[in-house]
Design a protein around this motif. Structure first.
Motif, PDB file in Angstrom:
ATOM      1  N   SER A  72       0.829  -1.208   0.000  1.00 31.74           N
ATOM      2  CA  SER A  72       0.000   0.000   0.000  1.00 31.74           C
ATOM      3  C   SER A  72       0.862   1.255   0.000  1.00 31.74           C
ATOM      4  O   SER A  72       0.564   2.214  -0.722  1.00 31.74           O
ATOM      5  N   ARG A  73       1.926   1.258   0.804  1.00 29.41           N
ATOM      6  CA  ARG A  73       2.830   2.415   0.818  1.00 29.41           C
ATOM      7  C   ARG A  73       3.515   2.569  -0.534  1.00 29.41           C
ATOM      8  O   ARG A  73       3.671   3.672  -1.036  1.00 29.41           O
ATOM      9  N   HIS A  74       3.927   1.463  -1.111  1.00 32.29           N
ATOM     10  CA  HIS A  74       4.612   1.506  -2.400  1.00 32.29           C
ATOM     11  C   HIS A  74       3.690   2.019  -3.494  1.00 32.29           C
ATOM     12  O   HIS A  74       4.099   2.801  -4.352  1.00 32.29           O
ATOM     13  N   ARG A  75       2.436   1.599  -3.470  1.00 28.92           N
ATOM     14  CA  ARG A  75       1.464   2.031  -4.473  1.00 28.92           C
ATOM     15  C   ARG A  75       1.156   3.517  -4.347  1.00 28.92           C
ATOM     16  O   ARG A  75       0.874   4.185  -5.340  1.00 28.92           O
ATOM     17  N   ALA A  76       1.211   4.061  -3.136  1.00 25.52           N
ATOM     18  CA  ALA A  76       0.864   5.460  -2.912  1.00 25.52           C
ATOM     19  C   ALA A  76       1.979   6.418  -3.339  1.00 25.52           C
ATOM     20  O   ALA A  76       1.725   7.597  -3.557  1.00 25.52           O
ATOM     21  N   GLN A  77       3.209   5.917  -3.475  1.00 28.54           N
ATOM     22  CA  GLN A  77       4.321   6.782  -3.856  1.00 28.54           C
ATOM     23  C   GLN A  77       4.256   7.122  -5.338  1.00 28.54           C
ATOM     24  O   GLN A  77       3.906   6.290  -6.157  1.00 28.54           O
ATOM     25  N   ARG A  78       4.617   8.355  -5.638  1.00 24.96           N
ATOM     26  CA  ARG A  78       4.709   8.757  -7.044  1.00 24.96           C
ATOM     27  C   ARG A  78       5.985   8.177  -7.629  1.00 24.96           C
ATOM     28  O   ARG A  78       6.961   7.984  -6.935  1.00 24.96           O
ATOM     29  N   PRO A  79       6.006   7.938  -8.923  1.00 27.40           N
ATOM     30  CA  PRO A  79       7.227   7.415  -9.541  1.00 27.40           C
ATOM     31  C   PRO A  79       8.378   8.412  -9.409  1.00 27.40           C
ATOM     32  O   PRO A  79       8.163   9.627  -9.491  1.00 27.40           O
TER      33      PRO A  79
END
Length: 143
Positions: A72-79
């Protein structure tokens, strides 16, 4: 003909894997790993039905509890690397033809772009440097 318990667990893991591919729900993959752990408990360690279910529950729950928040944290980060028009936002450009609210031309990243001023009252003259605020279609919005 009796099928051993470990084989049932592997069949269940395969079914969960297929469901994972169809639904794209990562939790099903974690349950599949729990089923494989239960198969190992049955096949290699000779654990009984209770031990198999406990291993399945513990491994599945642990994976969901640990992996899901990380995902979930990884998905929320912008590229980290901006590409396409996102890479052009914030860049500086040089005015080639007068830019105002109705239009104009700029040189941005080595290419000629149509542009218009963000502020309708502002006008940018030839040779002036402007900042690209946004891209709308093929038009750069500058200030």
């Amino acid at each position: 003909m009796d099928i051993d318990a470990w084989l049932w667990w592997l069949i269940g893991a395969a079914a969960l894997g297929i469901a994972l591919v169809i639904t794209a729900m990562p939790e099903l993959g974690m349950l599949a790993v729990g089923a494989v752990a239960a198969a190992v408990t049955s096949g290699f360690f000779g654990g009984g039905a209770v031990a198999q279910v406990v291993v399945f529950a513990v491994v599945s729950t642990a994976l969901i509890a640990v992996v899901r928040p990380i995902a979930s944290r990884h998905r929320a980060q912008r590229p980290q690397l901006a590409t396409g028009i996102d890479a052009l936002k914030g860049k500086q450009a040089v005015v080639l033809e007068r830019v105002d609210a109705s239009g104009g031309r700029i040189k941005l990243a080595g290419e000629v772009w149509s542009a218009r001023a963000l502020d309708a009252a502002r006008t940018y003259e030839v040779g002036q440097e402007v900042d690209v605020v946004d891209i709308e279609g093929a038009t750069a919005i500058v200030m």
